[in-house]
Design a protein around this motif. Structure first.
Motif, PDB file in Angstrom:
ATOM      1  N   MET A   1       7.240  22.322 -42.564  1.00  0.00           N
ATOM      2  CA  MET A   1       7.619  23.427 -41.695  1.00  0.00           C
ATOM      3  C   MET A   1       7.606  22.994 -40.228  1.00  0.00           C
ATOM      4  SD  MET A   1       6.284  27.316 -41.720  1.00  0.00           S
ATOM      5  CE  MET A   1       7.721  28.007 -42.518  1.00  0.00           C
ATOM      6  N   VAL A   2       6.623  22.186 -39.867  1.00  0.00           N
ATOM      7  CA  VAL A   2       6.570  21.687 -38.499  1.00  0.00           C
ATOM      8  C   VAL A   2       7.770  20.772 -38.222  1.00  0.00           C
ATOM      9  CG1 VAL A   2       5.301  20.122 -36.950  1.00  0.00           C
ATOM     10  CG2 VAL A   2       4.112  21.989 -38.115  1.00  0.00           C
ATOM     11  N   ARG A   3       8.150  19.960 -39.205  1.00  0.00           N
ATOM     12  CA  ARG A   3       9.321  19.083 -39.006  1.00  0.00           C
ATOM     13  C   ARG A   3      10.572  19.919 -38.735  1.00  0.00           C
ATOM     14  NH1 ARG A   3      13.258  16.016 -42.402  1.00  0.00           N
ATOM     15  NH2 ARG A   3      13.932  14.325 -41.025  1.00  0.00           N
ATOM     16  N   GLU A   4      10.729  21.043 -39.453  1.00  0.00           N
ATOM     17  CA  GLU A   4      11.883  21.924 -39.241  1.00  0.00           C
ATOM     18  C   GLU A   4      11.845  22.570 -37.856  1.00  0.00           C
ATOM     19  OE1 GLU A   4      11.960  24.794 -42.433  1.00  0.00           O
ATOM     20  OE2 GLU A   4      11.918  23.203 -43.953  1.00  0.00           O
ATOM     21  N   MET A   5      10.637  22.813 -37.339  1.00  0.00           N
ATOM     22  CA  MET A   5      10.494  23.460 -36.035  1.00  0.00           C
ATOM     23  C   MET A   5      10.786  22.526 -34.858  1.00  0.00           C
ATOM     24  SD  MET A   5       6.897  25.449 -36.883  1.00  0.00           S
ATOM     25  CE  MET A   5       6.319  25.168 -35.208  1.00  0.00           C
ATOM     26  N   LEU A   6      10.644  21.229 -35.066  1.00  0.00           N
ATOM     27  CA  LEU A   6      10.814  20.276 -33.966  1.00  0.00           C
ATOM     28  C   LEU A   6      12.262  20.220 -33.490  1.00  0.00           C
ATOM     29  CD1 LEU A   6       8.669  17.244 -35.255  1.00  0.00           C
ATOM     30  CD2 LEU A   6       8.044  18.853 -33.440  1.00  0.00           C
TER      31      LEU A   6
END
Length: 202
Positions: A62-67
């Motif tokens: 999810m963090v990767r998608e947010m970056l």
């Protein structure tokens, strides 16, 4: 010469946990914090080891998608911890009554703490995931002791309703396994996983 000085090899911790943030500092590598509001519900029957691995990957993904595109460099670290007693998975207590129920059941016995850890390369999505398990034996406690511990506020957002690194240390009799698994970020396991990305802690 370690490649960890490479700017691309910074760590991105996918957690709002102050405990995990303190532990990631101990590695001495550059890092940033990015909090994921990942859904922690899982459908169907799942083992504790599967659960913490699934949720660790979910948090990091999810963090990767947010970056933003220009931020996509470094290794994202997701972690999840649960307490298991007699095949029941104990997450964070919903309220003080729930915390009391958990602590009452754990006191005077041995339970397991599972911590999953996932590392995802922000640039290409390559990932590795693993988990570790530690056995924790809790002292027998009176109802008054349990209630006083709950009154400290410490159990509120902790899996199994206690924190081994806080005043909860006084209710733990023994541990067998990695202490940091109980805190919520198994550093030894993490250092092994980071080798897959050519990052050497030592």
């Amino acid at each position: 010469m370690s490649t960890s000085t490479n700017f691309n090899q910074r760590l991105i911790l996918a957690s709002s946990s102050p405990r995990r943030q303190e532990l990631i500092q101990a590695l001495g590598l550059p890092y940033i914090i990015r909090v994921s509001d990942a859904d922690e519900t899982v459908e169907g029957k799942i083992t504790p080891s599967e659960l913490v691995e699934v949720l660790s990957v979910r948090k990091a993904s999810m963090v990767r998608e947010m970056l933003e595109a220009e931020e996509k460099h470094g290794i994202i670290i997701g972690s999840d911890t649960v307490v298991v007693y007699k095949d029941e998975i104990l997450g964070k207590p919903v309220d003080e009554q729930d915390a009391y129920r958990m602590l009452q059941s754990l006191q005077g016995s041995t339970h397991q703490v599972y911590s999953g850890i996932a590392c995802i390369d922000a640039s290409n999505g390559k990932h590795v995931v693993s988990h570790s398990v530690t056995h924790v034996t809790m002292k027998p406690m009176s109802d008054a002791q349990i209630l006083r511990y709950i009154a400290t506020g410490e159990p509120k957002d902790k899996a199994g309703s206690y924190a081994i690194q806080g005043i909860g240390a006084t209710i733990v009799q023994a541990i067998e396994g990695d202490y940091f698994t109980v805190v919520g970020l198994p550093l030894s396991k993490l250092s092994d996983l980071l080798l897959a990305f050519d990052i050497e802690v030592l």
